[in-house]
Design an enzyme around this catalytic site. Structure first.
Site, PDB file in Angstrom:
ATOM      1  N   LYS A 297       0.813  -1.226   0.000  1.00 43.23           N
ATOM      2  CA  LYS A 297       0.000   0.000   0.000  1.00 43.23           C
ATOM      3  C   LYS A 297       0.848   1.278   0.000  1.00 43.23           C
ATOM      4  CE  LYS A 297      -4.508  -1.373   1.670  1.00 43.23           C
ATOM      5  NZ  LYS A 297      -4.318  -2.814   2.009  1.00 43.23           N
TER       6      LYS A 297
ATOM      7  N   GLU B 226      -9.972   7.385   3.820  1.00 41.80           N
ATOM      8  CA  GLU B 226     -10.820   6.519   4.641  1.00 41.80           C
ATOM      9  C   GLU B 226     -10.014   5.269   4.958  1.00 41.80           C
ATOM     10  OE1 GLU B 226     -10.729   6.345   1.383  1.00 41.80           O
ATOM     11  OE2 GLU B 226     -10.410   4.182   1.224  1.00 41.80           O
TER      12      GLU B 226
ATOM     13  N   SER C 115       1.554  -9.713  -1.178  1.00 42.88           N
ATOM     14  CA  SER C 115       1.246  -8.286  -1.011  1.00 42.88           C
ATOM     15  C   SER C 115       1.622  -7.728   0.353  1.00 42.88           C
ATOM     16  CB  SER C 115      -0.233  -8.023  -1.295  1.00 42.88           C
ATOM     17  OG  SER C 115      -1.063  -8.860  -0.516  1.00 42.88           O
TER      18      SER C 115
HETATM   19  C1  LIG Z   1      -5.161  -3.878   1.529  1.00 44.14           C
HETATM   20  C2  LIG Z   1      -4.463  -5.102   1.222  1.00 44.14           C
HETATM   21  C3  LIG Z   1      -4.842  -5.917   0.126  1.00 44.14           C
HETATM   22  C4  LIG Z   1      -6.033  -5.630  -0.733  1.00 44.14           C
HETATM   23  O1  LIG Z   1      -5.984  -4.454  -1.479  1.00 44.14           O
HETATM   24  P1  LIG Z   1      -5.783  -4.442  -3.053  1.00 44.14           P
HETATM   25  O2  LIG Z   1      -6.119  -3.052  -3.423  1.00 44.14           O
HETATM   26  O3  LIG Z   1      -6.730  -5.452  -3.641  1.00 44.14           O
HETATM   27  O4  LIG Z   1      -4.386  -4.791  -3.333  1.00 44.14           O
HETATM   28  C5  LIG Z   1      -4.088  -7.042  -0.153  1.00 44.14           C
HETATM   29  N1  LIG Z   1      -3.031  -7.390   0.616  1.00 44.14           N
HETATM   30  C6  LIG Z   1      -2.643  -6.646   1.677  1.00 44.14           C
HETATM   31  C7  LIG Z   1      -1.478  -7.087   2.468  1.00 44.14           C
HETATM   32  C8  LIG Z   1      -3.352  -5.486   2.005  1.00 44.14           C
HETATM   33  O5  LIG Z   1      -2.960  -4.749   3.067  1.00 44.14           O
END
Ligand SMILES: *Cc1c(COP(=O)(O)O)cnc(C)c1O
Length: 405
Positions: A101, A123, A388
Site C-alpha cells: 500500500k 478513509e 502483497s
Molecule cells: C489492503 C491489502 C490488500 C487488498 O488491497 P488491493 O487493493 O486489492 O491490493 C491485499 N493485501 C494486503 C497485504 C493489504 O494490506
C-alpha cells in the site's frame, strides 16, 4: 499481443481513455463540484508525473525510504513438496510498513505536495490504508485526516494507535453501520468541503477517475521489478502469475508488468465461507455491473441494488466491488479471476510460515493458496505469486480463531 481488439503493445496509452474508462467500466460518477476537484488532480497528475524532478524524487524515496526493490524469493521447500512446478514470491511484505500500500500512498502524497496542498484525507476500514497514509503524511510533513467507522476503531486498536503515533487525526464516523462504507461517504463529504486545501487519497484502484489509473501507475513498480528480477533469476518468464484482489491495487500493479507477455495471469478473490451472498466478497465472480463510490464496475448487490454486505477472513479483501480495470481485463479474457475460501487460505498461511519462514498477510495467503493449486494442476513450469504483505497484523486474530496448528 492483441486480444479481442485490445492491443497490449499500446495498452497503457489507451487504457483508461481520457474520460477514465476501461471499456464500459470506470468513469466519474460524482457531484459536479467533486468532478472539478478530480479534474484538477487528473491535470496535475499528467503534468507532474512527466516532470524529471518528480520522477527522481519518487525513485529516491522508493530506494532510500521504502527499501525498494523488494526481492523475489524461490519457495524451494514448498515447491519440492508439491512436485515439479517452481513457486516464487515477490516480497511486498518487505516494503516499508509491511505491504504494497505504501507504493501508491507515497506517490499520492508526493503529488499532493507538488500541487501545493497542505493536507491529505483518506478513509480506512481495517486500518492498513490509514497507517500507510499516516506514514506518507508524516514523511512529507502534511496534515492527515483519516475517516474510520466506530466499529472498525473498536476492532483495530493497534492500527488506530499507529496512526495517532504517526501524527494523523483519526476522525470517528458514527452513522449507519459505522464501518468502511460510511467512512468512505464521510471522507467524500469532507473532501467536498475542503478540496481547495487537500486531496482525497483513495486506497486502491477504485473510486472516480483518475484514481484507478493513478494507483495502478504508482503500483506498477511492483510488476516492473518483478519481471526484470524473475528473468534475471531464472533466464525466462514465469508461466503463470497470481495476486489477490480486494479493490485490486496490488494485482493491478503486478499484472501491469506482464500484460503484454505470454504469461497466464490469475486474480484471486475471497470466497470466505461459501457462495451465498454475504458469505464472500468475490465481486468479479458473482457481481453484476453497477455504480458505487463514484465509478462503474462490478458489484455485489442486495435486493435493493445497493452494495451488499460482504465477508472474508481477510479484512483487506472485504469490499463489494473491484477496480474497473479488473472488470475490463476479465471481460476481454486477458486475466482469469478465480476464488479461494477461508479454509484454503489458512492452510496456505501455515504452509508458507512453516515451510519457508515467511508469515504472509491473510490477504496474500489467498494468492499463495491459488499458487499451490496451480502447481498441482500444471505439473511443470513456474508460478510467481505477489506476496502483497506480511502477517504480523493478523497474529492475534489467527491465534484467537484458529489456534496454533
Ligand atoms: C489492503 C491489502 C490488500 C487488498 O488491497 P488491493 O487493493 O486489492 O491490493 C491485499 N493485501 C494486503 C497485504 C493489504 O494490506
Amino acid at each position: 499481443m492483441i486480444l479481442n481488439n485490445v492491443n497490449f503493445d499500446t495498452y497503457f496509452r489507451n487504457y483508461p481513455d481520457e474520460n477514465g474508462y476501461f471499456g464500459k467500466y470506470g468513469g466519474t460518477y460524482i457531484s459536479e463540484e467533486l468532478k472539478a476537484a478530480m479534474q484538477e488532480i487528473t491535470e496535475a497528475y499528467f503534468t507532474i508525473c512527466q516532470s524529471r524532478k518528480f520522477i527522481a524524487e519518487l525513485r529516491r524515496i522508493r530506494k532510500e525510504f521504502q527499501g525498494r526493490p523488494t526481492p523475489i524469493s524461490h519457495l524451494e521447500r514448498l515447491s519440492n513438496k508439491l512436485g515439479r512446478v517452481q513457486l516464487y514470491v515477490k516480497r511486498e511484505d518487505l516494503n516499508h510498513t509491511g505491504a504494497h500500500k505504501l507504493n501508491h500512498c507515497m506517490g499520492e502524497v508526493l503529488l499532493a505536495k507538488y500541487m501545493g496542498k497542505k493536507k491529505v484525507i483518506a478513509e480506512t476500514g481495517a486500518g492498513q490504508h490509514g497507517v500507510a497514509m499516516a506514514t506518507a503524511a508524516a514523511y512529507f510533513g502534511m496534515e492527515c485526516d483519516i475517516y474510520m467507522g466506530t466499529e472498525d476503531i473498536k476492532k483495530q486498536a493497534p492500527n488506530v494507535a499507529r496512526m495517532k503515533i504517526l501524527g494523523a487525526n483519526v476522525v470517528e464516523v458514527t452513522h449507519g453501520q459505522a464501518t468502511l462504507k460510511e467512512a468512505v461517504d464521510a471522507a467524500f463529504a469532507a473532501y467536498a468541503r475542503e478540496y481547495k486545501d487537500c486531496i482525497y487519497c483513495i486506497g486502491s484502484v477504485v473510486g472516480p477517475h483518475p484514481f484507478p489509473m493513478m494507483v495502478r501507475d504508482f503500483q506498477s513498480v511492483v510488476g516492473e521489478e518483478a519481471r526484470e528480477q524473475f528473468v534475471e533469476m531464472t533466464g525466462h518468464l514465469p508461466d503463470a502469475i497470481v495476486a489477490c484482489v480486494g479493490g485490486g491495487s496490488n494485482a493491478a500493479g503486478f499484472f501491469s508488468g506482464f500484460l503484454n507477455d505470454p504469461v497466464d495471469i490469475y486474480g484471486i478473490e475471497p470466497l470466505g465461507r461459501g457462495t451465498a451472498l454475504g458469505d464472500h466478497a468475490a465481486s468479479l465472480q458473482y457481481g453484476t455491473e453497477g455504480v458505487m463510490h463514484g465509478f462503474n464496475s462490478v458489484m455485489l448487490k442486495d435486493e435493493n441494488g445497493e452494495p451488499a454486505p460482504v465477508y472474508s477472513v481477510a479484512s483487506g479483501l472485504d469490499y463489494p466491488s473491484s477496480g474497473p480495470e479488473h472488470a475490463f481485463l476479465r471481460d476481454i479474457g486477458r486475466v482469469k479471476y478465480d476464488v479461494i475460501n477461508d479454509d484454503e487460505t489458512i492452510d496456505a498461511f501455515y504452509a508458507l510460515s512453516r515451510m519457508e519462514g515467511i508469515i504472509p498477510a491473510i490477504e496474500s495467503a489467498h494468492a499463495v493458496a491459488y499458487g499451490i493449486k496451480l502447481a498441482e494442476r500444471m505439473g511443470k513450469g513456474s508460478v510467481l505469486i505477489n506476496l502483497s504483505g506480511r502477517g504480523d497484523k493478523d497474529m492475534d486474530y489467527i491465534i484467537e480463531r484458529y489456534g496454533i496448528r
